[in-house]
Design a protein around this motif. Structure first.
Motif, PDB file in Angstrom:
ATOM      1  N   HIS A 288     -19.798 -45.737  60.485  1.00  0.00           N
ATOM      2  CA  HIS A 288     -18.937 -46.503  59.366  1.00  0.00           C
ATOM      3  C   HIS A 288     -19.916 -47.019  58.641  1.00  0.00           C
ATOM      4  N   THR A 289     -19.999 -46.837  57.358  1.00  0.00           N
ATOM      5  CA  THR A 289     -20.574 -47.565  56.328  1.00  0.00           C
ATOM      6  C   THR A 289     -20.121 -47.732  54.857  1.00  0.00           C
ATOM      7  N   VAL A 290     -20.921 -48.110  53.933  1.00  0.00           N
ATOM      8  CA  VAL A 290     -20.451 -48.174  52.649  1.00  0.00           C
ATOM      9  C   VAL A 290     -21.624 -47.236  51.710  1.00  0.00           C
ATOM     10  N   ILE A 291     -21.050 -46.614  50.853  1.00  0.00           N
ATOM     11  CA  ILE A 291     -22.049 -45.697  50.135  1.00  0.00           C
ATOM     12  C   ILE A 291     -21.810 -46.068  48.674  1.00  0.00           C
ATOM     13  N   ARG A 292     -23.275 -46.084  48.069  1.00  0.00           N
ATOM     14  CA  ARG A 292     -23.369 -46.596  46.790  1.00  0.00           C
ATOM     15  C   ARG A 292     -23.699 -44.984  45.897  1.00  0.00           C
ATOM     16  N   ASN A 293     -22.788 -44.723  45.057  1.00  0.00           N
ATOM     17  CA  ASN A 293     -22.981 -43.762  44.237  1.00  0.00           C
ATOM     18  C   ASN A 293     -23.550 -43.906  42.840  1.00  0.00           C
ATOM     19  N   PRO A 294     -24.173 -43.102  42.272  1.00  0.00           N
ATOM     20  CA  PRO A 294     -24.719 -43.411  40.901  1.00  0.00           C
ATOM     21  C   PRO A 294     -23.854 -43.251  39.756  1.00  0.00           C
ATOM     22  N   VAL A 295     -23.955 -43.939  38.827  1.00  0.00           N
ATOM     23  CA  VAL A 295     -23.122 -43.836  37.674  1.00  0.00           C
ATOM     24  C   VAL A 295     -23.092 -42.245  36.991  1.00  0.00           C
ATOM     25  N   ILE A 296     -24.231 -41.883  37.013  1.00  0.00           N
ATOM     26  CA  ILE A 296     -24.272 -40.354  36.737  1.00  0.00           C
ATOM     27  C   ILE A 296     -24.515 -39.494  37.790  1.00  0.00           C
ATOM     28  N   PRO A 297     -23.486 -38.686  38.129  1.00  0.00           N
ATOM     29  CA  PRO A 297     -23.606 -38.070  39.458  1.00  0.00           C
ATOM     30  C   PRO A 297     -24.794 -37.125  39.367  1.00  0.00           C
ATOM     31  N   GLY A 298     -25.390 -36.898  40.719  1.00  0.00           N
ATOM     32  CA  GLY A 298     -26.742 -36.104  40.919  1.00  0.00           C
ATOM     33  C   GLY A 298     -27.949 -36.652  40.632  1.00  0.00           C
ATOM     34  N   THR A 299     -27.891 -38.110  40.111  1.00  0.00           N
ATOM     35  CA  THR A 299     -29.171 -38.782  39.725  1.00  0.00           C
ATOM     36  C   THR A 299     -29.371 -39.797  40.663  1.00  0.00           C
ATOM     37  N   ASN A 300     -30.718 -40.220  40.855  1.00  0.00           N
ATOM     38  CA  ASN A 300     -31.074 -41.109  41.936  1.00  0.00           C
ATOM     39  C   ASN A 300     -31.062 -42.555  41.335  1.00  0.00           C
ATOM     40  N   GLY A 301     -30.848 -42.712  40.267  1.00  0.00           N
ATOM     41  CA  GLY A 301     -30.920 -44.009  39.577  1.00  0.00           C
ATOM     42  C   GLY A 301     -29.888 -45.373  40.027  1.00  0.00           C
ATOM     43  N   THR A 302     -30.071 -46.289  39.865  1.00  0.00           N
ATOM     44  CA  THR A 302     -28.903 -47.575  40.285  1.00  0.00           C
ATOM     45  C   THR A 302     -28.809 -48.385  38.971  1.00  0.00           C
ATOM     46  N   SER A 303     -27.651 -49.010  38.821  1.00  0.00           N
ATOM     47  CA  SER A 303     -27.252 -49.804  37.836  1.00  0.00           C
ATOM     48  C   SER A 303     -26.399 -50.917  38.244  1.00  0.00           C
TER      49      SER A 303
END
Length: 474
Positions: A401-416
């Motif tokens: 069990h965890t929490v997943i942080r997705n990027p705003v732009i799929p497929g990228t490695n950035g964070t916002s």
């Protein structure tokens, strides 16, 4: 990133079919410490061996729901006592004051709060519940506190300091305690950021300490087992024992590759691991950490009794190869989550520059198995899950069990600051995400690589930068 979503019927089959298999595959957990609270909920990492595993099952089949308790605080430690009441140790956003909250088991709302003296950034992180459901922590003044809760004559709840013991003679001025854990004799072991390790017996008032080699810092918590106390400094892994008077002694020391500097997504230059006891025999046969080698970190496994290194296995090769998190370990299996490039809003004052200076958040999750004959270890799978919390393995439902942080732009490695966050369940046999639930987006839902806790009643309690999430299913 796309995740496979199971139907309710498929999930019901998974949850009902796997507990016995999971118990066989990921057992035993470390032995119960008689001076700690319930296994799975007594410490940030579940137990005093820091397995990050629990016998409690997470949410069952059916639609998931989440509720956020806003506390205007980051809440890295959420524990649950034998009475079923969650206790959270949080740090206020404004003022950075460590504050203890007693939470309602049914709603997650705060029933009472108690501020304690402010110390270092990590001073408001590590604590545990003792066998009387009291929170054991050291405040910024260097005082060992046992904080209990009770109902008042008016019917309201209150938190109060049940006992206290100054550690000022053992903790140098300007230093602060980062980790605490009880041993099997009832003493409280503590470790400071400056490299002091000690024991405190608040039944007798006896405090004893040992200073580790100059230049070695302790930036993570500590773990205890019947064999002794495990400490990982910024240079080496230790097993310590105590004499009859409580004075710590080094049983063994193993240096590791600390790399050329602190990696982005870590809080110190060295391992990010709280050392973890695990093993198929006693639950404490082995001890494991992740080093800080560049470019690829390795999982190191030692024989806990002797310090002999059993294996060194490169991990997190598919994603970002660096970790600030304690490994999950149970039976013969170890799981390592990447924090490489995770954007912490605040670092310890002595963290130093990272090498490289910045990086994207690539994610990553690896599983390593110790061979049944103890002859070595093997990488079983390596994936790119972008875990934004310390994952927790449930032997009750056979899921991570965890929490997943997705990027705003799929497929990228950035964070916002508007990234979306999802509660996620992962199959430990494959590393694949099998169910998700959208929690929210933005800063208020950032789980900041903090540990979640599975509470009785199939409830997940997860700290965020602003409070506590309560995730359930019907």
């Amino acid at each position: 990133m796309r995740f496979a979503l199971l139907s309710a019927a498929a999930l019901l089959t998974l949850v009902s079919a796997t507990p016995a298999q999971a118990a066989a595959s990921y057992a035993p957990l470390p032995p119960h410490n008689p001076y700690a609270g319930p296994d799975g909920t007594a410490t940030m990492h579940g137990d005093t061996g820091s397995s990050d595993a629990t016998p409690l099952a997470g949410p069952g089949a059916g639609p998931l729901s989440s509720h956020r308790t806003a506390l205007a605080s980051a809440c890295p430690t959420v524990l649950v006592g034998g009475d079923g009441f969650p206790v959270a140790l949080c740090t206020t956003i404004f003022g950075l004051t460590p504050t203890v909250h007693l939470l309602d088991p049914g709603t997650g709302e705060s029933l009472a709060e108690l501020p304690i003296a402010k110390g270092s950034l990590l001073g408001g992180v590590y604590a545990y519940l003792d066998d009387q459901d009291r929170l054991v922590a050291v405040d910024g003044l260097g005082t060992l506190l046992r904080i209990a809760h009770r109902r008042t004559s008016s019917g309201n709840w209150e938190l109060y300091v049940d006992s206290s013991l100054p550690l000022t003679g053992a903790v140098p001025e300007g230093d602060a305690v980062t980790g605490v854990s009880p041993d099997w004799q009832g003493r409280v072991w503590f470790a400071t950021g400056g490299g002091v390790v000690g024991t405190a017996d608040d039944r007798t008032g006896t405090v004893r300490s040992l200073t580790l080699p100059a230049g070695e810092k302790i930036a993570n918590s500590i773990s205890t087992s019947p064999l002794g106390t495990a400490v990982a400094t910024t240079h080496a892994t230790y097993l310590l024992t105590a004499g009859t008077d409580g004075t710590p002694h080094i049983a063994w020391r193993q240096a590791y590759d600390r790399g050329p500097g602190r990696k982005p997504g870590q809080l110190s230059w060295g391992t990010g691991s709280t050392p973890t006891f695990f093993g198929p025999g006693t639950g404490t046969d082995y001890l494991t950490i992740v080093d800080n080698a560049a470019p690829t970190v390795s999982l190191l496994v030692y024989r806990a009794a002797t310090g002999e290194q059993l294996c060194s296995v490169p991990v997190l090769k598919a994603g970002g190869s660096g970790s600030e998190n304690s490994p999950i370990a149970a039976g013969n299996s170890v799981f390592v989550a990447s924090t490489y490039g995770y954007p912490y809003p605040k670092l310890p004052t002595d963290a130093g520059d990272s090498v490289p200076s910045s990086a994207g958040f690539y994610g990553g999750l690896s599983r390593v198995d110790v061979r049944a004959d103890g002859s070595g270890c093997d990488l079983k799978w390596d994936d790119k899950v972008r875990s934004a919390a310390v994952p927790r393995l449930s032997t009750g439902d056979g899921l991570i069990h965890t929490v997943i942080r997705n990027p705003v732009i799929p497929g990228t490695n950035g964070t916002s600051i508007i990234d979306p966050y999802y509660y996620g369940e992962i199959d430990p046999e494959t590393g694949k995400v099998v169910r998700t639930k959208y929690l929210g987006a933005g800063f208020i839902f950032d789980t900041l690589q903090m540990a979640g806790t599975i509470a009785p009643g199939r409830v997940v309690l997860q700290g965020t930068t602003t409070g506590v999430l309560r995730i359930t299913a019907p």
